[in-house]
Design a protein around this motif. Sequence first.
Motif, PDB file in Angstrom:
ATOM      1  N   ARG A  63       0.870  -1.167   0.000  1.00  0.00           N
ATOM      2  CA  ARG A  63       0.000   0.000   0.000  1.00  0.00           C
ATOM      3  C   ARG A  63       0.915   1.227   0.000  1.00  0.00           C
ATOM      4  NH1 ARG A  63      -4.775   0.882   2.636  1.00  0.00           N
ATOM      5  NH2 ARG A  63      -4.606  -1.041   3.835  1.00  0.00           N
ATOM      6  N   GLY A  64       0.605   2.198  -0.847  1.00  0.00           N
ATOM      7  CA  GLY A  64       1.529   3.324  -0.916  1.00  0.00           C
ATOM      8  C   GLY A  64       0.880   4.615  -1.336  1.00  0.00           C
ATOM      9  N   PHE A  65       1.509   5.686  -0.892  1.00  0.00           N
ATOM     10  CA  PHE A  65       1.049   7.023  -1.256  1.00  0.00           C
ATOM     11  C   PHE A  65       2.243   7.842  -1.759  1.00  0.00           C
ATOM     12  CE2 PHE A  65      -1.916   5.463   1.880  1.00  0.00           C
ATOM     13  CZ  PHE A  65      -3.150   5.878   1.405  1.00  0.00           C
ATOM     14  N   GLU A  66       1.947   8.766  -2.644  1.00  0.00           N
ATOM     15  CA  GLU A  66       2.979   9.742  -3.008  1.00  0.00           C
ATOM     16  C   GLU A  66       2.395  11.120  -2.770  1.00  0.00           C
ATOM     17  OE1 GLU A  66       4.685   8.983  -6.870  1.00  0.00           O
ATOM     18  OE2 GLU A  66       5.592   7.085  -6.210  1.00  0.00           O
ATOM     19  N   ILE A  67       3.036  11.856  -1.867  1.00  0.00           N
ATOM     20  CA  ILE A  67       2.556  13.188  -1.508  1.00  0.00           C
ATOM     21  C   ILE A  67       3.338  14.209  -2.339  1.00  0.00           C
ATOM     22  CG2 ILE A  67       2.322  14.872   0.359  1.00  0.00           C
ATOM     23  CD1 ILE A  67       2.620  12.455   2.326  1.00  0.00           C
ATOM     24  N   ASN A  68       2.609  14.974  -3.161  1.00  0.00           N
ATOM     25  CA  ASN A  68       3.240  16.059  -3.925  1.00  0.00           C
ATOM     26  C   ASN A  68       2.896  17.380  -3.243  1.00  0.00           C
ATOM     27  OD1 ASN A  68       3.854  15.182  -7.246  1.00  0.00           O
ATOM     28  ND2 ASN A  68       2.912  13.742  -5.823  1.00  0.00           N
ATOM     29  N   VAL A  69       3.914  18.117  -2.830  1.00  0.00           N
ATOM     30  CA  VAL A  69       3.665  19.452  -2.252  1.00  0.00           C
ATOM     31  C   VAL A  69       4.579  20.455  -2.951  1.00  0.00           C
ATOM     32  CG1 VAL A  69       2.877  18.717   0.023  1.00  0.00           C
ATOM     33  CG2 VAL A  69       5.345  18.985  -0.407  1.00  0.00           C
ATOM     34  N   PRO A  70       4.207  21.745  -2.987  1.00  0.00           N
ATOM     35  CA  PRO A  70       5.072  22.737  -3.630  1.00  0.00           C
ATOM     36  C   PRO A  70       6.487  22.675  -3.055  1.00  0.00           C
ATOM     37  CG  PRO A  70       2.928  23.693  -3.168  1.00  0.00           C
ATOM     38  CD  PRO A  70       2.946  22.332  -2.523  1.00  0.00           C
ATOM     39  N   ALA A  71       7.466  22.764  -3.955  1.00  0.00           N
ATOM     40  CA  ALA A  71       8.846  22.406  -3.625  1.00  0.00           C
ATOM     41  C   ALA A  71       9.388  23.083  -2.369  1.00  0.00           C
ATOM     42  CB  ALA A  71       9.757  22.730  -4.820  1.00  0.00           C
ATOM     43  N   ASP A  72       9.087  24.368  -2.185  1.00  0.00           N
ATOM     44  CA  ASP A  72       9.643  25.061  -1.012  1.00  0.00           C
ATOM     45  C   ASP A  72       9.148  24.464   0.311  1.00  0.00           C
ATOM     46  OD1 ASP A  72      11.053  26.732  -2.651  1.00  0.00           O
ATOM     47  OD2 ASP A  72       9.936  28.563  -2.182  1.00  0.00           O
ATOM     48  N   TYR A  73       8.046  23.719   0.269  1.00  0.00           N
ATOM     49  CA  TYR A  73       7.522  23.096   1.490  1.00  0.00           C
ATOM     50  C   TYR A  73       8.014  21.654   1.634  1.00  0.00           C
ATOM     51  CZ  TYR A  73       4.254  27.031   1.485  1.00  0.00           C
ATOM     52  OH  TYR A  73       3.707  28.283   1.490  1.00  0.00           O
ATOM     53  N   GLY A  74       8.757  21.174   0.644  1.00  0.00           N
ATOM     54  CA  GLY A  74       9.132  19.765   0.605  1.00  0.00           C
ATOM     55  C   GLY A  74       9.828  19.288   1.852  1.00  0.00           C
ATOM     56  N   ARG A  75      10.796  20.061   2.315  1.00  0.00           N
ATOM     57  CA  ARG A  75      11.558  19.592   3.460  1.00  0.00           C
ATOM     58  C   ARG A  75      10.697  19.557   4.724  1.00  0.00           C
ATOM     59  NH1 ARG A  75      17.338  21.243   5.938  1.00  0.00           N
ATOM     60  NH2 ARG A  75      17.165  19.882   7.740  1.00  0.00           N
ATOM     61  N   ALA A  76       9.888  20.602   4.940  1.00  0.00           N
ATOM     62  CA  ALA A  76       9.071  20.667   6.153  1.00  0.00           C
ATOM     63  C   ALA A  76       8.056  19.520   6.173  1.00  0.00           C
ATOM     64  CB  ALA A  76       8.369  22.013   6.237  1.00  0.00           C
ATOM     65  N   VAL A  77       7.436  19.262   5.022  1.00  0.00           N
ATOM     66  CA  VAL A  77       6.446  18.188   4.972  1.00  0.00           C
ATOM     67  C   VAL A  77       7.147  16.844   5.178  1.00  0.00           C
ATOM     68  CG1 VAL A  77       4.747  17.011   3.512  1.00  0.00           C
ATOM     69  CG2 VAL A  77       4.862  19.525   3.537  1.00  0.00           C
ATOM     70  N   TRP A  78       8.312  16.673   4.554  1.00  0.00           N
ATOM     71  CA  TRP A  78       9.076  15.438   4.758  1.00  0.00           C
ATOM     72  C   TRP A  78       9.334  15.217   6.245  1.00  0.00           C
ATOM     73  CZ3 TRP A  78      11.377  11.468   1.822  1.00  0.00           C
ATOM     74  CH2 TRP A  78      12.287  10.678   2.527  1.00  0.00           C
ATOM     75  N   GLU A  79       9.754  16.266   6.925  1.00  0.00           N
ATOM     76  CA  GLU A  79      10.087  16.118   8.344  1.00  0.00           C
ATOM     77  C   GLU A  79       8.846  15.768   9.162  1.00  0.00           C
ATOM     78  OE1 GLU A  79      12.466  19.456   9.593  1.00  0.00           O
ATOM     79  OE2 GLU A  79      14.160  18.797   8.367  1.00  0.00           O
ATOM     80  N   ALA A  80       7.705  16.318   8.755  1.00  0.00           N
ATOM     81  CA  ALA A  80       6.466  15.971   9.464  1.00  0.00           C
ATOM     82  C   ALA A  80       6.111  14.503   9.217  1.00  0.00           C
ATOM     83  CB  ALA A  80       5.336  16.888   8.990  1.00  0.00           C
ATOM     84  N   VAL A  81       6.265  14.056   7.984  1.00  0.00           N
ATOM     85  CA  VAL A  81       6.003  12.651   7.652  1.00  0.00           C
ATOM     86  C   VAL A  81       6.976  11.754   8.411  1.00  0.00           C
ATOM     87  CG1 VAL A  81       6.022  10.921   5.804  1.00  0.00           C
ATOM     88  CG2 VAL A  81       5.027  13.189   5.378  1.00  0.00           C
ATOM     89  N   TRP A  82       8.214  12.196   8.446  1.00  0.00           N
ATOM     90  CA  TRP A  82       9.241  11.434   9.151  1.00  0.00           C
ATOM     91  C   TRP A  82       8.878  11.263  10.631  1.00  0.00           C
ATOM     92  CZ3 TRP A  82      12.934   8.114   8.674  1.00  0.00           C
ATOM     93  CH2 TRP A  82      13.909   7.977   9.663  1.00  0.00           C
TER      94      TRP A  82
END
Lengths: 181, 99, 992
Positions: free
Chosen positions: C809-828
């Motif tokens: 089961r998988g998801f791919e989250i696309n967010v505007p690039a400048d938010y990429g790191r912050a969203v990654w850290e939240a997912v992490w």
Amino acid sequence: MAEIARREPALEGRACQGQGISLSPAAPASRLSLRAPEASLAGLSQALSLDLPRRPKSSATKGPRAALWLGPDEWLVIDEEEADLAAICAAVPALHSAVDISHRNVGILVSGARAEEVLNSGCPQDLSSRAFPVGAASRTVFGKAEIVLWRTGEEAFRVECWRSFSDYVFSFLEAAARETS
Amino acid sequence: MLLIYCPYCEEERPELEFRHAGEAHIARPANIAEISDEEFERYFFIRSNPKGITFERWRHVHGCGRFFNAARDTVSDRFLATYKAGEPKPDLSGKGAKT
Amino acid sequence: MTQPFRIPAAGRLDPQKVVRFTFDGKSYTGLEGDTLASALLAHGVHLVGRSFKYHRPRGILSAGAEEPNALVGIRRDEARRTPNVRATVQELYDGLTAVSQNRWPSLAFDVGAASSLAAPLLSAGFYYKTFMWPKAAWERLYEPAIRRAAGLGVAPHRPDPDRYSNRFAHCDVLIIGGGVAGLSAALAASDAGARVILADEQAVPGGTLRFEAGAVIDGMPGWEWALAAAAELRSRPNVRLLNRTTGFGYYAQNMLGLVERLTDHLATPVPDAPRERLWQVRAKRVVLATGAIERHMVFPDNDRPGIMLASAARAYLNHFGVAVGSRIAVYTAEDSAYAAAIDLRKRGVEVPAIIDLRQDPRGPHVEEARSLGIEVLAGCMVVATEGWLRLRRVCIASGEGWRRDIEADALLTCSGWTPAVHLFSQSRGRLAFDPETQRFLPGQYAQDAASVGACNGTTGLAPTVAEALKAGADAAREAGAGAGGARNIDAHSGDAWSAGFLGDAPAAGRMAFVDFQNDVTAKDIRQAVREGMRSIEHVKRFTTTGMATDQGKTSNPHGLAIAARMLGKPIPEVGLTTFRPPYTPVTFGALAGHSRGKLFEPTRRTPIHPWAESQGAVFEDVGQWKRAWYFPRSGEDMHAAVARECRTVREAAGIFDASTLGKIEVVGPDAARFLDLIYTNSWAKLGVGRCRYGIMLREDGFIYDDGVVGRLAEDRFHVTTTTGGAARVLHHMEDYLQTEFPELKVWPTSVTEQWAVIAVQGPRSRDIIAPLVEGVDISDTAMPHMSVREGRVCGVPARLFRVSFTGERGFEINVPADYGRAVWEAVWAEGQKHGACAYGTEAMHVLRAEKGFIIVGQDTDGTVTPGDAGLSWAVAKNKPDFVGIRGLRRPDLVGSGRKQLVGLKTTDRRKVLEEGAQIVADPNQPVPMKMLGHVTSSYWSENCGHSIALALVQDGRERDGERLFVPMPDGAVEVEVTATVFFDELGERLHG
Ligand SMILES: [Zn+2]
């Protein structure tokens, strides 16, 4: 509800001041890649409150908003006040494609008496004001990267490139700016 | 580095902004699914590669993005004419081209 | 320290401005403005090098860029050791360290000179004939030995620490050469308002006015006029005057390459100044004012230190204030050499004789020489010279048969002047031979250019100035600038010029050098003709004449004339070798410019890159991208890290940076119709919010790219491509839209970099992202596998895909690039609660291979059809058209014997095959074996507990269960052909 993620622009904190040259990242802006046939330009121009330019290598500016001619059916629209350009165009029924590329591109401001020659360290176009006057805009190359170059003043240019190329473009400009003789 | 006149930008621009895109005036058959092997061979594989005037496609890939056509002399490497995609081959008489 | 050969009253250098330098460890002084050559000559040092082949002692021949002999090494520090620097152009600076080259153990005593005794053995073509056999000996024996013996200079062992720069420039009129002709043309062109660039190779423009003592221009001595003219040009805003700048290449459409030397003349280079700058100039008009190069005389032993060009001696005297000897003879076949004798004599230097090959030289210069007490020996020739490390004696014979020796420590020679037509010829202009003056001159022009002055065969100061003024004004007008005022420059000079002489002077003897740098004698050229060489191109390659770094600037016309005389043909029929860039050697640094180190090429990083870096990720290059390869924890090697990452994804979840994936937004009412044409699949019926895996072919039917496409709206698709395919797929789409399907109302736009992509894969993936997602129901029923939704993640706009490249089961989250790191850290952070790990591209590869998912470009190579790859299900059966539809039906693509993608399991389950390894049916068959195919992907699968591989094998799908072999150096590996899916064959985990 999730906390709103922090925005981390590319080139954050980068800057370069040299004799007759200044380099800095442009502030975040909203951007649109707009594609449309001739017949749709009137409606789109009205919605965007500026006349989409039809002449090659030219641009139109109104307040914080500018439209740069990139090709016969292609414009780069930039709004420095981050207006929702996609929403504006979505309301236009005329045929077009509007794609939000606010984060795809990074803006770099190049200004000063040496701006032209610093850009000519990597850009092969004739950038003299005769060939590339204020307001001129063109997609072109800078070193091994593709850029959009826009002359915003006699001694001021805006460079737009894709995000992942911005470190290369900025570093190359810095190297050229460092040259003192 | 050559200078190439882009018929859409209406000026000469440095070769670095362009990409060559193969021989011009080879239209994809409208009924491509039905053509014979021989017709497909002619369409897809056979190219003229002449010494002299050649008609070829270029794209102003790092400029206006448009594909256009060019007549170039492969002996002198000179562009004799460039013209928009879809336009017929230009009249090259008086262009001093050698064939 | 005194400079015994410096004449205080002569020259233009300031005797107070003393500069110190060393040559071969010995300290010397010179004056500011000296070249290394002029400073050495001020001390009477002529011996500066050994020749390339025979190691003969060599001196300074010239005073300019044409120098073939005086090549030295210049050392600033360990990293800055420049070999093969011409001492005649190297400006002196305080602390300069120069060393001679091509000698061992010392310049005065060189063991290699023994080869001079063996010279008869080393004749033309010797290398070609001698070292032919046996073949292996060339690499092991001959080449290293020859290289050691024949090396030219020593390259530094450290990276070049200097910076180099590049500049594109445009102008109306580009003028190459800053002598009187170039300066005059620049004045006239800039008078008219043209944008002018003037490039001159010297530190100060002026050209031959440096030594033409008699020139008077606008009432001023020539040299002073040149300084004033340069100052005037520099003051004009429309003129750029480039000193120390050589025009080295003339390319298509008036594009010229110039190299500007910015620091090689400085004792302490400015830290931020580049050492050199490459100028790529596009000019509307070009004016070539490159002058002429004096030729030496070809006679026996004409290479001894102390023998030099007459104009060079004059430059050393009149500009640098240095006499090149104390007793100087002249050997000439041309008028201009007389001026050297006269100038020297007037400065009190002994000039015992002018030996003139011509029977009856006449003119005021001859009279003046005689009146100064110089003996003129007309109709005489030099038959030998003596002196090993320095010229001692000149042996003369007359036409009538008498012989005489003259003691001399220097001999000036001149056989005439060769117009410097190198750039003209590079521009593809056609040269024309002028039989009267025996010169090649510019004939038919191929580009918008003009030649003026000596390079155009124009002699005399006044005609040169007049021609240059006109050419400058014409060029400005033709370039579209206005008309200037009619400038007049009054110029006259007492110097005399005549046609001169080509080939070797009549005298017997072996060592009459034509090409000093490559040690080619007149005899070598005759031998080449005797051995059957008929064209000068063949003579050149056989003898190597003109093939050294000086490109035969002083020697080519001689070689040509000797060959022509032997063949009994006129010179133009023997041909002229092609002039090729660069005119003088150009450093690799100048050509590379900024493109080195970090700027060699763009390094693309994702917005999440800094996080991966902070976690100690190991990166791999994928095109220009840096991608996190694996994330080792302490004590883990790659194998252990990848095994853990693969296990964690299937047991809990993994988080993966997929931002580099190509993304194209296809928008317009005909978007689905367009995708129908571009992909093999059908798109019309794909519902909004749903995704489909698509395959893209070329017209020949082979797989071009693949990826998941999501439909965001009726008229809007989010297309993904492979990382490497992003740019070419967009190009491919634009090509078809612009030229084949222009009626379609649709546009593709690259959004690769608009979106940062965070893949969350594994049984816990939904639990991980759930707290972060707003406005989207991500339950299995509301958002099944292969769907896409727009909503918000971490409060920012997102495109959320339910897709899987792992089989989980998988998801791919696309967010505007400048938010990429912050969203990654939240997912992490959420992932940590569920035992998730970050995984890299290696684990991604293993996980997809466990499921038999192909990677275009790894499991396909441009010759693989969808059928070959087991993807026939993705090719629509009833579409009337799509790109590749006809290609797919070619007989070769539908027949049997195709290589098909299969799985391989090794009999030894721990053995991991090598990617690219060949597959055979019988490992014991004789070589060459029949290859059935090759391994395309191969990994250790921790989840399967055995190695897995994908392979393209002939009729592979019919071989299911067959035993095949992979021959390796240490024995054949036995494998079993299997299906391509190794894990979760039923695909239940996608939903569970
Ligand atoms: Zn264009």
